[in-house]
Write a protein that holds these residues in place. Structure first.
Motif, short mmCIF file in Angstrom:
data_model
loop_
_atom_site.label_atom_id
_atom_site.label_comp_id
_atom_site.label_asym_id
_atom_site.label_seq_id
_atom_site.Cartn_x
_atom_site.Cartn_y
_atom_site.Cartn_z
N THR A 172 47.50 43.70 34.77
CA THR A 172 46.82 43.28 35.99
C THR A 172 46.18 44.48 36.69
OG1 THR A 172 48.44 41.50 36.26
CG2 THR A 172 47.06 42.01 38.15
N ALA A 173 46.86 45.62 36.69
CA ALA A 173 46.30 46.82 37.30
C ALA A 173 45.01 47.24 36.60
CB ALA A 173 47.32 47.96 37.27
N ASP A 174 44.98 47.11 35.28
CA ASP A 174 43.74 47.43 34.55
C ASP A 174 42.62 46.48 34.95
OD1 ASP A 174 44.86 49.56 33.21
OD2 ASP A 174 45.43 48.37 31.44
N ARG A 175 42.94 45.21 35.12
CA ARG A 175 41.93 44.24 35.54
C ARG A 175 41.40 44.59 36.93
NH1 ARG A 175 45.44 38.95 34.02
NH2 ARG A 175 45.12 38.95 31.75
N VAL A 176 42.27 45.03 37.80
CA VAL A 176 41.86 45.43 39.15
C VAL A 176 40.83 46.55 39.07
CG1 VAL A 176 42.66 46.57 41.25
CG2 VAL A 176 43.94 44.63 40.33
N LYS A 177 41.13 47.57 38.28
CA LYS A 177 40.20 48.70 38.15
C LYS A 177 38.86 48.24 37.58
CE LYS A 177 44.12 51.78 37.30
NZ LYS A 177 44.85 52.58 36.28
N ASN A 178 38.91 47.38 36.56
CA ASN A 178 37.68 46.90 35.93
C ASN A 178 36.86 46.02 36.86
OD1 ASN A 178 38.29 48.23 33.54
ND2 ASN A 178 39.33 46.46 32.66
N ALA A 179 37.53 45.40 37.85
CA ALA A 179 36.85 44.49 38.78
C ALA A 179 36.39 45.21 40.04
CB ALA A 179 37.77 43.34 39.16
N GLY A 180 36.52 46.54 40.08
CA GLY A 180 36.05 47.29 41.22
C GLY A 180 37.06 47.45 42.33
N GLY A 181 38.32 47.08 42.08
CA GLY A 181 39.36 47.24 43.08
C GLY A 181 40.05 48.58 42.96
#
Length: 258
Positions: free
Chosen positions: A85-94
């Motif tokens: 989930t943390a990787d998804r956050v980074k990829n989504a601009g978070g």
């Protein structure tokens, strides 16, 4: 009773209060909702504890993370892999504010900030599966993002959690229900213009009550500031308050069909 022993990934599973005065918060919510506080007797827990209602864990409470930080209710979304989930956050601009961290044998948490500046946490369950009671008086029943940038929030939360935004017109106000697998699991509104201009996006937590009028009277008597006395919605009548320590929260008397 809506008792839970686990939550599907993507569903809000836990809420906790970061307070500038933990003892004061324990007294306030204990008298308002009938909660008992069970504080963890371990220095490594950092003064954290859990609110229990009729034997079920319903919320957490602990001190704010740093000097000058305001009191606030925090929303946790269930995940089966906090690191992914943390990787998804980074990829989504978070932004990953706190990398995934294991909490004893209870589970793993992480804290993120979305592009609309809202903070959200995730919980990967270990021994602690999340709230043991939801959608009943004395427990949380809804989590609503009050956003300064709705389009940015839609893109981020859809990408990270797989939520689908379903926006409807409610009496001239656009209201979004976050849906997952066809079920509504949260909400979102654009921040109203009567908020102070520097108010950041935030997640509002709603607690179910059996009698809203009585709950509002009790909240005011106990020192809360009542911002919205009572308002009707399709889900039921709700009120918005700020507790004596400065944390916003809402209460709702759910309709039978809500």
């Amino acid at each position: 009773m809506s008792q839970h022993r686990g939550f599907a990934p993507g569903v809000p599973s836990w809420v906790d209060l970061s307070s500038t005065d933990v003892d004061g918060s324990v007294r306030f919510y204990g008298q308002l909702f009938g909660w008992q506080a069970e504080m963890i007797d371990d220095p490594e827990a950092g003064g954290y504890g859990q609110f229990v209602y009729d034997g079920d864990k319903v919320a957490g409470v602990g001190p704010v993370s740093g000097e000058g930080m305001p009191s606030a209710w925090n929303t946790y979304v269930a995940t089966d892999d906090a690191a992914v989930t943390a990787d998804r956050v980074k990829n989504a601009g978070g932004t990953v504010v706190m990398e995934p961290m294991q909490i004893f044998e209870e589970g793993t948490m992480a804290i993120f900030q979305a592009p609309d500046q809202s903070f959200v946490s995730v919980w990967q369950a270990g021994n602690h599966k999340g709230a043991q009671l939801v959608n009943e008086p004395g427990s949380f029943c809804w989590n609503e993002l009050v956003s300064c940038d709705v389009p940015a929030a839609e893109r981020f939360y859809s990408s990270v959690f797989g939520w689908t935004p379903n926006t409807q017109d409610l009496g001239g106000m656009a209201y979004t229900e976050w849906q997952l697998g066809g079920d509504s699991i949260g909400g979102m509104i654009e921040m109203p213009g009567d908020y102070p201009p520097d108010t950041p996006s935030f997640w509002m937590v709603y607690f179910a009550v059996a009698d809203l009028d009585r709950a509002v009277r009790d909240a005011r008597r106990l020192g809360a500031n009542v911002l919205v006395e009572s308002m009707d919605t399709p889900a039921g009548r709700f009120a918005m308050c700020v507790d004596p320590q400065g944390a916003p929260f809402s209460m709702i008397q759910l309709s039978e069909t809500g």
